[in-house]
Scaffold this motif. Structure first.
Motif, short mmCIF file in Angstrom:
data_model
loop_
_atom_site.label_atom_id
_atom_site.label_comp_id
_atom_site.label_asym_id
_atom_site.label_seq_id
_atom_site.Cartn_x
_atom_site.Cartn_y
_atom_site.Cartn_z
N GLN A 175 0.83 -1.21 0.00
CA GLN A 175 0.00 0.00 0.00
C GLN A 175 0.87 1.26 0.00
O GLN A 175 0.53 2.27 -0.61
CB GLN A 175 -0.91 0.01 1.23
CG GLN A 175 -1.83 -1.17 1.25
CD GLN A 175 -3.27 -0.76 1.43
OE1 GLN A 175 -3.77 0.09 0.70
NE2 GLN A 175 -3.94 -1.34 2.37
N VAL A 189 3.85 1.69 -1.31
CA VAL A 189 4.47 1.89 -2.62
C VAL A 189 3.45 2.48 -3.60
O VAL A 189 3.76 3.33 -4.43
CB VAL A 189 5.02 0.56 -3.18
CG1 VAL A 189 5.80 0.80 -4.45
CG2 VAL A 189 5.89 -0.12 -2.14
N LEU A 190 2.21 2.01 -3.45
CA LEU A 190 1.14 2.50 -4.30
C LEU A 190 0.89 3.99 -4.04
O LEU A 190 0.68 4.77 -4.96
CB LEU A 190 -0.13 1.70 -3.99
CG LEU A 190 -1.21 1.60 -5.05
CD1 LEU A 190 -0.66 0.99 -6.33
CD2 LEU A 190 -2.36 0.73 -4.53
N LEU A 191 0.95 4.38 -2.78
CA LEU A 191 0.63 5.76 -2.41
C LEU A 191 1.82 6.70 -2.63
O LEU A 191 1.65 7.81 -3.12
CB LEU A 191 0.22 5.83 -0.93
CG LEU A 191 -1.19 5.33 -0.61
CD1 LEU A 191 -1.33 5.08 0.88
CD2 LEU A 191 -2.24 6.33 -1.08
N GLU A 221 -0.60 9.16 5.16
CA GLU A 221 -1.66 8.21 4.75
C GLU A 221 -1.08 6.79 4.63
O GLU A 221 -1.70 5.82 5.07
CB GLU A 221 -2.31 8.65 3.43
CG GLU A 221 -3.48 7.73 3.05
CD GLU A 221 -4.19 8.11 1.76
OE1 GLU A 221 -3.90 9.19 1.20
OE2 GLU A 221 -5.02 7.31 1.30
#
Lengths: 66, 409
Positions: free
Chosen positions: A15, A17-19, A50
């Protein structure tokens, strides 16, 4: 802001890395977090917060007064 | 002051049964009884099929806190674990999702490499090709068509077969057995037989990978067997887990997501008329939140006494986390029962929380982004070919969805 990660806690959900791909990456062989930038620029602070809050394994720690 | 009063034990007749039924006219919403319990408080006792009365955790904050607590175990073999059906002792386990660390982490890390964000992004063009070809075939064929059979099941099945190194030609076999394994109304014997079929199949396939390895995930596990890090039996179990988790869940999100959008035409129009990848990604998160297809509740057992929300959960007591109602918590999501693909839904718990959070989530997200950004643009007149009340919903399955979705255009 100073970021630290706990590889032992990390479960490789990805998550962070995605953000915030500017700050986090994953090891190729087992998906465990790699910290790219322990003092990210200010415009990334919100997304790093986040990332820490959605991390399912509580593997990202932030110290805001650094 | 913490309360140790167990009201459930005092008045068994008042303890609500779990799982609960959805309202007939609201197939996209969690059961109304779950909403009522959430309004009463974050934790309550429920009664299961075997008469046991584990805790049901209904609010988002407590769900996240407890699912991330290392004193909470996912080990199905521990006394007090609130199983959804009788555990057949002869049934082989389905891998690391029902184990605790450190063994869980050791096994999970062995299969994590293909699911990293970068590796999944590299698969996107191939998934786009699969999606486009299946749409081509649908458009060239007769209509109406069952979207589940023609599109929703083949997309993730083709993708997970490629990733694992399972021959897609065997899809009828593994889809049929997987369906029985997750059917709540199947008998323990039926589920055990389906489990044996799939384990036998994967065990055989592992034998082939040991003799003739390729570049796929199962061949990677064959290397681990050769290195003495894994037994062939455990490798087969992991293969079964990944094969089921890799196609059942995404297939249901494709079909049920499409039905949801057809029933919310304003939201469908927003998605269809936009080519902004951020809007598409946001729509995927919102549909994951709104539908939360893993509607049986995640199951755990406490390893120690845990104080939370003015209650004490005792060591050995079961815990159930219905993430569907957690994702509708009004303290976290404004107007939670409204589908709004433009809201920020990223903190949803549709993939669970804690160290067991879905390993395949990057793959699921990418597949759904490709599907939702392609299907409705290529077939802009897509519509239901049946009345909503004629659609067979999967009320009896561990993973929610629809058994069939007749569509035309």
């Amino acid at each position: 802001m100073k970021v630290s990660v706990d590889e032992a806690k990390c479960c490789g959900a990805g998550q962070c890395v995605l953000l915030a791909p500017e700050v986090f990456d994953q090891r190729e062989d087992d998906g465990i977090v790699v910290l790219l930038d322990e003092t990210p620029a200010e415009h990334l602070h919100d997304v790093v917060r986040e990332a820490a809050s959605v991390c399912p394994a509580a593997a990202i720690e932030l110290s805001e007064n650094a | 002051m913490t309360s140790t009063v167990n009201s459930a034990a005092a008045s068994p007749a008042e303890t609500p049964e779990f799982p609960m039924a959805r309202a007939a006219k609201c197939p996209f919403d969690p059961p109304p009884a779950l909403r009522a319990l959430q309004q009463e408080g974050p934790l309550t006792r429920v009664r299961l099929w075997d008469g046991s009365t584990p805790w049901l955790v209904t609010r988002y904050v407590e769900q996240r806190t407890l699912l991330a607590d290392p004193r909470v175990s996912a080990d199905i073999t521990r006394p007090g674990y609130p199983s959804s059906a009788p555990i057949n002792p002869e049934q082989v386990g389905i891998g690391f999702i029902l184990m605790d660390d450190p063994e869980h982490a050791r096994l999970r890390r062995m299969v994590a490499a293909p699911f990293t964000i970068k590796r999944i992004q590299a698969m996107r063009p191939g998934v786009q090709r699969i999606v486009d070809e299946l749409i081509d075939q649908m458009l060239a064929g007769p209509k109406p068509v069952d979207l589940v059979e023609a599109f929703a099941l083949p997309v993730p099945s083709l993708v997970i077969c490629q990733l694992l190194g399972v021959p897609y030609a065997d899809h009828d076999f593994f889809q049929a057995n997987s369906k029985v394994m997750i059917n709540r109304e199947a008998t323990p014997e039926e589920r055990a037989a389906a489990s044996r079929n799939l384990h036998g199949y994967l065990d055989n396939l592992m034998g082939e990978k040991l003799r003739d390895p390729g570049a796929d995930l199962l061949s990677g596990l064959a290397e681990r067997i050769k290195a003495g890090e894994l037994t062939q039996r455990d490798a087969a179990s992991m293969g079964v887990l990944l094969l089921i988790a890799g196609h059942e869940t995404t297939a249901n999100m494709i079909a049920l997501g499409t039905l949801t959008l057809l029933e919310h035409p304003d939201q469908l129009a927003l998605l269809r008329d936009s080519d902004d990848p951020k809007l598409v990604a946001g729509a995927v998160e919102e549909l994951l939140r709104y539908l939360n297809i893993t509607h049986s509740g995640r199951r755990r057992v406490a390893l120690a006494d845990i104080e939370i929300a003015g209650q004490v959960i005792r060591a050995g007591e079961g815990l159930i986390f219905p993430n569907d109602i957690g994702n509708r918590d009004p303290e976290v999501f404004d107007d939670p029962d409204r589908l709004d693909i433009q809201r920020d839904a990223r903190r949803h718990v549709a993939f669970g929380f804690g160290v067991h959070q879905c390993l395949g989530q990057p793959l699921a997200r990418m597949e759904l982004q490709v599907v939702y950004s392609t299907l409705y643009r290529r077939i802009p007149t897509l519509r239901l070919a049946a009345e909503l009340d004629q659609i067979p919903f999967k009320h009896d399955a561990a993973v929610y969805g629809v058994y069939a979705l007749p569509v035309t255009w």
